[in-house]
Design an enzyme around this catalytic site. Structure first.
Site, short mmCIF file in Angstrom:
data_model
loop_
_atom_site.label_atom_id
_atom_site.label_comp_id
_atom_site.label_asym_id
_atom_site.label_seq_id
_atom_site.Cartn_x
_atom_site.Cartn_y
_atom_site.Cartn_z
N HIS A 15 0.84 -1.09 -0.14
CA HIS A 15 0.08 -0.09 -0.22
C HIS A 15 1.01 1.25 0.09
O HIS A 15 0.54 2.30 -0.21
CB HIS A 15 -1.12 0.02 1.11
CG HIS A 15 -0.69 0.46 2.78
ND1 HIS A 15 -0.07 -0.34 3.29
CD2 HIS A 15 -0.34 1.59 2.85
CE1 HIS A 15 0.30 0.14 4.68
NE2 HIS A 15 0.21 1.40 4.19
N ASP A 45 -0.04 -7.43 1.53
CA ASP A 45 0.33 -6.14 1.47
C ASP A 45 1.71 -6.10 1.54
O ASP A 45 2.47 -5.44 2.56
CB ASP A 45 -0.33 -5.56 2.79
CG ASP A 45 -0.18 -4.04 2.65
OD1 ASP A 45 0.22 -3.53 1.36
OD2 ASP A 45 -0.46 -3.35 3.50
N GLY A 86 3.41 6.64 8.06
CA GLY A 86 4.81 6.70 7.66
C GLY A 86 5.68 5.69 8.03
O GLY A 86 6.99 5.24 7.46
N ASN A 87 5.37 4.76 8.90
CA ASN A 87 6.00 3.66 9.39
C ASN A 87 5.87 2.50 8.55
O ASN A 87 6.56 1.42 8.82
CB ASN A 87 5.64 3.24 10.92
CG ASN A 87 6.81 3.94 11.99
OD1 ASN A 87 6.14 4.90 12.54
ND2 ASN A 87 7.97 3.49 12.13
N SER A 88 4.93 2.57 7.57
CA SER A 88 4.31 1.49 6.83
C SER A 88 5.65 0.82 6.25
O SER A 88 6.34 1.69 5.49
CB SER A 88 3.38 2.02 5.91
OG SER A 88 2.07 2.25 6.27
N GLY A 146 -10.08 -25.09 -3.72
CA GLY A 146 -11.64 -25.19 -4.44
C GLY A 146 -12.60 -25.51 -3.55
O GLY A 146 -13.61 -26.21 -3.69
#
Length: 508
Positions: free
Chosen positions: A132, A162, A234-236, A293
């Site tokens: 992200h 992510d 901002g730590n992402s 499935g």
């Protein structure tokens, strides 16, 4: 207050407990209390790790309609959407979900910038961050701890977990950090987070591992490490370290306050979940996951009791109960059936929460051994994982002529009827839909408490198929005759099949 007094204050409970007078008999049998010391300083560790953490800057062109939802420091357009949690859930913000503002009419497209974090895993210039952080960006720049800026290429990204892998071309080898084993991390262990909150490069925060295996209802692969080390916007994509300087998590989510700021509850993707994904992204640029499935749910304590499902030790069992099987899919070919409980995958015990990650860690074409529980007995099956869902063929139509009469099911607070052609049209049911249609839900009944609504279809009671109101009532009477307080129903709604434990009303 001197240092010794401070330590005594921090850990007074344990120290006071050790200093209280006790009887000699108690003292002889009590296990020794381990020493509890806080690190004197994180400075040496932080100094060693800081050069391996980078700032990730992104730029993109916003269209006017996207601009309506983005502030000046927002995440890239087309960033991941957070699924709606349960009503009242505070999980509503990514680390880059900034305050919305309304754009002026007819505003031309404009560029925007966003910030995140990352860490170097290969001296040749391989960097890990969150998907992200970079999704939707047309330009990515990495800034090293010493201020060196380099354009970065997106090697691969995976929106489901992510994660993203970037590459840069440095003039000399970069300082890399090792990926540790998150499974070895324990609740209460110290943890160090390094990143760029609010663009403040090289910020170090410390805390502990607050919990493991957190499911925050973001997707199939939820398995977060929770930490109270302060992480903010901002730590992402930044690393969560153990005290050996190994990365044990990738900081990704927070529970935010009013402005989305840290309140001491942050979540990191465990490295033992991320390692295989990162390897695939580096090698192939994308992730190929094995596919069973089928649809399944976690077996709750109440479900296990309703099914008399127990493990080899006679305890209430754990596993993933099958609610739907794709025709001609890998699970159907292997012989799995609705109502089967998958207990183990390749000798690993599973639940409805852990199974998606375990299965997804194997590439398509892998042959796996399963242990299942079916109607009171364990059974072993082999299944070969597929690559992508195959179109489901239409099942043969039920040749049974429906009974048009409605039936009151007082013990659940429902009125039901068999499915006819008019009802198929009214409720948009497929021609092959089997079961008993819910016509009315009593607001004072028990079914409404479990979210059963008009238009839902009850397909099974326990593991028995029901296609008429009489069959449903017969099975409910059988369950009630077993002195059970709850019945397990397989219910078809707009989202598909799901198992629903419903309390039985006994005063009717």
């Amino acid at each position: 207050m001197n240092r010794n007094c401070l330590l005594s204050s921090l850990f007074g409970f344990a120290l006071l407990g050790a200093s209280l007078p006790v009887s000699s008999a108690f003292a002889e049998t009590e296990a020794p209390v381990p020493s509890m010391r806080a690190p004197a300083s994180f400075a040496d560790l932080a100094n060693r790790l800081l050069p391996s953490v980078v700032n990730v800057s992104v730029a993109a062109v916003l269209k006017p309609e996207q601009d309506d939802e983005k502030g000046p420091d927002a995440s890239p357009p087309a960033g991941p959407q957070v699924p709606k949690g349960k009503a009242g859930s505070p999980l509503d913000k990514f680390l880059h979900d900034y305050t919305k503002r309304k754009a002026a009419p007819n505003r031309p497209p404009r560029r925007f910038q966003g910030l995140g974090s990352g860490f170097i895993i290969d001296p040749a210039g391989i960097i890990v961050t969150n998907n992200h952080v970079i999704e939707g960006a047309d330009q990515v720049v990495v800034t090293l701890h010493d201020g060196t800026e380099m354009p970065a290429k997106i090697v691969g990204r995976d929106s489901q977990v992510d994660l993203a892998v970037l590459s840069v071309k440095p003039e000399h080898p970069l300082p890399a950090v090792p990926m540790g084993h998150s499974d070895a991390a324990r609740i209460g262990d110290w943890a160090l987070a390094i990143g760029n909150p609010f663009g403040l490069n090289g910020t170090v925060t410390a805390g502990i591992i607050s919990s493991r295996g957190r499911n925050v209802e973001r997707g199939l692969y939820d398995d977060y490490i929770q930490t109270d080390a302060a992480i903010n916007k901002g730590n992402s994509g930044g690393p969560l370290f153990n005290m050996a300087g190994e990365v044990i998590g990738i900081n990704t989510l927070i529970y935010g306050g009013a402005g989305g700021d840290s309140i001491g509850i942050g979540f990191a993707i465990p490295t033992d979940d991320a390692r295989g994904i990162i390897e695939q992204l580096r090698r192939d640029g994308h992730v190929s996951r094995g596919w069973l499935g089928l649809r399944f749910q976690d077996v709750t304590f109440d479900m296990a009791q309703d099914l008399d499902f127990r493990d080899a030790d006679g305890k209430v069992g754990h596993g993933a109960i099958v609610s739907q099987v794709e025709a001609h899919g890998p699970a159907a070919v292997a012989g799995l059936e609705i109502g089967d409980v998958i207990m183990q995958v390749e000798a690993k015990k599973v639940t409805g929460q852990t199974m998606p990650r375990i299965v997804a860690s194997y590439p398509p074409g892998t042959k796996l051994g399963l242990v299942i529980w079916r109607k009171g007995a364990q059974k072993s099956l082999n299944i070969t994982l597929g690559k992508s869902p195959v179109p489901a063929d239409t099942l043969p139509s039920d040749t049974h002529q429906p009974d048009h009469a409605k039936e009151a099911i007082d013990m659940l607070g429902l009125e039901v009827s068999a499915i006819d052609s008019d009802m198929r049209t009214q409720y948009a049911l497929s021609d092959d839909q089997r079961g008993v249609l819910v016509d009315h839900v009593d607001a004072s009944g028990t079914a409404v408490l479990r979210g059963i609504e008009v238009g839902n279809v009850i397909v099974q009671v326990g593991q028995v198929q029901v296609n008429t109101p009489d069959a449903l009532k017969e099975e409910l009477n059988r369950v009630q005759g077993q002195k059970k307080n709850e019945v397990l129903l397989l219910v078809q709604d707009n989202d598909g099949l799901r198992w629903v434990p419903v309390p039985l009303k006994t005063n009717f």
